[in-house]
Structure formats: structure tokens, C-alpha cells
Design an enzyme around this catalytic site. Structure first.
Site, PDB file in Angstrom:
ATOM      1  N   PRO A   2      -8.792  -4.894  46.513  1.00  0.00           N
ATOM      2  CG  PRO A   2      -9.963  -5.087  48.509  1.00  0.00           C
ATOM      3  CD  PRO A   2      -9.249  -4.093  47.637  1.00  0.00           C
ATOM      4  CD  GLU A   3      -7.527  -7.768  40.950  1.00  0.00           C
ATOM      5  OE1 GLU A   3      -7.856  -8.573  40.074  1.00  0.00           O
ATOM      6  OE2 GLU A   3      -6.374  -7.307  41.039  1.00  0.00           O
TER       7      GLU A   3
END
Ligand SMILES: [Zn+2]
Length: 295
Positions: A2-3
Site C-alpha cells: 500500500p502506498e
């Protein structure tokens, strides 16, 4: 992994379910990844109210009523889930917990209800409304960190790219001060916070820049394009609830809007040239060789 947009989506989904709730008990099954020690963190969290849920870089941050904070980094495979009793859900456990409908996407509001018994539970928060929040992590790279000084704990991190204060001139300064290829530079959390492989590739495509370009060689117009590329792609991704890659983060739809990431061999949406996969700084990188020429 996840960014920024995925973590931001998780934070927004968690907020209404966690803010104002008191933590009755915290238990980690995973002392190695809990700092500064499982017993210390359990003691410190007991009875504390979560006043705010925020994000810094790729961290989910629980701000507590005594001024302390809990930072959660999901890394490769971490997820926040609700543990709901089976009797309440009224449905038999479904095989393949990793199918994960709804996680992070927010279409059901908040962390998802687990299908059947949650797997790979590493930490548990018992809340004052009887609900139980879980941190599940198959690959165990995630981290939980308790701190009384958020500023000190996050001092190493670069600026937030969506912050009002992050002007093109800020980016220009960061780039000019370093002589590094753009791709590894943008991935470096100490330079800019929150970007990962997906949104770095997408921002460079939007800016028409080759990822191996040296950072100090950009002119002002190129910096301006990169600044806009970073902010535009992050904003669009947040509106799309992030990118679903596999079971680690289902629920977003940004993958339909990606221009280069994961599109090797497919035609560029701008010019039709097939997208090419490269390795730069040991990271898989996707470009349109025509829209992002190497100079
Ligand atoms: Zn192109």
C-alpha cells in the site's frame, strides 16, 4: 505494498469507527514487530481513547488522548480488519479469507468484516463498544510503534506531497540537492513521503520524464510537470480508493486508470507505443519509451 492513496483510504474508512473509542486492551502476538516492546505498548494503550486517526507517509496513526501516538505500517501484506462473532454475522465461514471483498475500498465503510475466522492475526485491540480491531499480516513485515513524540518518530520522513506547503519550489530544491536517478530518488521516503513503485512510475509518465534521468538535470518546467504529475496521480488514486493489485489490498479501482504500471506490452494511452518494463535501481519500472524519452 500500500502506498499513500491506499493508506489514506484505510485511514478515512477507519476514522468513523475508531475516533472517540477507548481501547480496553491491546494484545500483540508479535512482540518482535511491536516497539518499544509488547508489554510496554499494552500498558500504555490500556484505557486510552483514540482521538484522531491520521496518516503520515505510509503510516496509519492513532492519536491518543494523552498526546501519545500509535503508528502502524502495513508494509507488504498488513491489513486492519474487524473481528465479528460468527453468530452475529449469521453466515458460515467462507473458504479463502484472502478473497477479501471490501477491504480498504470503503464501499462497506471501515475495515472489512472478516469472512470466517481471521487469519494471520498479529495484534488485537478490544474497544469499549465491544468491537475488536485486528492487525492481520501474512508475511509479517508490518510494524506497530508507540511513541510519545510523533514529530521525533517521523523526523526522517520527507514532506507530504499533498501538503499545501509542498510547492514546485520545494520539489525543485529537493531534486537539485541530489544527483540521483529520479526513480530511486522518488521512492526514498526521506526525500518525499508516501510514494511507492506504482505512483512513482505513474507520476514520471505524466511528467514525460525517463526514470533514469538525473535529478539535478531537470529544468524548471520539467520540475513543474513532475510536481503536478505526483499530485494529480495521488489525488486521482485517493478518489479511486487506491489500486487493487491482489488480495493484499482489494477494493480500489485505480488499476483501471493506470497508464504504465503493470501494463507491459499494452499500448500507451497517449501514443499507442507498447509500454516497456525496465529495471532501475533494482526496481521494476514501467515506461512509454516514446512519451518518456531518455535524453
Ligand atoms: Zn506514449
Amino acid at each position: 505494498m500500500p502506498e499513500l492513496p491506499e493508506v489514506e483510504t484505510i485511514v478515512r474508512n477507519c476514522r468513523p469507527h475508531l475516533e472517540g473509542r477507548r481501547i480496553l486492551r491491546f494484545k500483540t502476538h508479535w512482540p518482535k514487530n511491536t516497539a518499544p516492546g509488547a508489554a510496554t505498548v499494552a500498558r500504555a494503550l490500556s484505557g486510552r481513547k483514540i482521538v484522531q486517526v491520521t496518516r503520515r507517509a505510509k503510516f496509519v496513526v492513532f492519536q491518543l488522548d494523552d498526546g501519545a501516538c500509535l503508528l502502524i505500517h502495513l508494509r507488504m501484506s498488513g491489513r486492519l480488519e474487524w473481528d465479528e462473532p460468527q453468530s452475529k454475522a449469521g453466515v458460515p465461514a467462507r473458504p479463502g479469507t484472502h478473497g477479501g471483498d471490501g477491504h480498504g475500498g470503503g464501499r462497506r465503510g471501515g475495515p472489512p468484516h472478516s469472512n470466517g475466522s481471521p487469519r494471520h492475526v498479529r495484534a488485537v485491540w478490544d474497544l469499549d463498544n465491544g468491537r475488536r480491531l485486528l492487525f492481520c499480516d501474512a508475511r509479517k513485515f508490518g510494524r506497530i510503534r508507540y511513541t510519545r513524540d510523533l514529530a521525533a518518530a517521523t523526523r526522517e520522513l520527507g514532506p507530504e506531497p499533498l501538503a499545501r506547503a509542498f510547492a514546485p519550489a520545494c520539489l525543485e530544491k529537493l531534486l537539485a540537492a541530489r544527483r540521483r536517478q529520479l526513480k530511486p530518488l522518488l521512492l526514498d521516503q526521506r526525500v518525499i513521503a508516501g510514494l511507492g513503485n506504482i505512483y512513482t512510475d505513474e507520476a514520471l509518465f505524466r511528467a514525460g520524464l525517463h526514470p533514469a534521468t538525473s535529478s539535478h538535470r531537470l529544468d524548471r518546467e520539467q520540475v513543474r510537470r513532475l510536481h503536478r504529475g505526483i499530485r494529480d496521480v495521488l489525488r486521482l488514486a485517493i478518489r479511486s480508493h487506491g489500486t487493487t493489485i491482489d488480495w493484499i489490498y482489494p477494493g480500489g479501482w485505480m488499476q483501471r486508470r493506470l497508464n504504465v504500471y503493470g501494463r507491459t506490452g499494452q499500448p500507451c494511452r497517449t501514443c499507442g507505443t507498447p509500454i516497456v518494463a525496465l529495471r532501475i535501481g533494482q526496481r521494476g519500472t514501467h515506461i512509454c519509451p516514446r512519451c518518456q524519452p531518455k535524453r
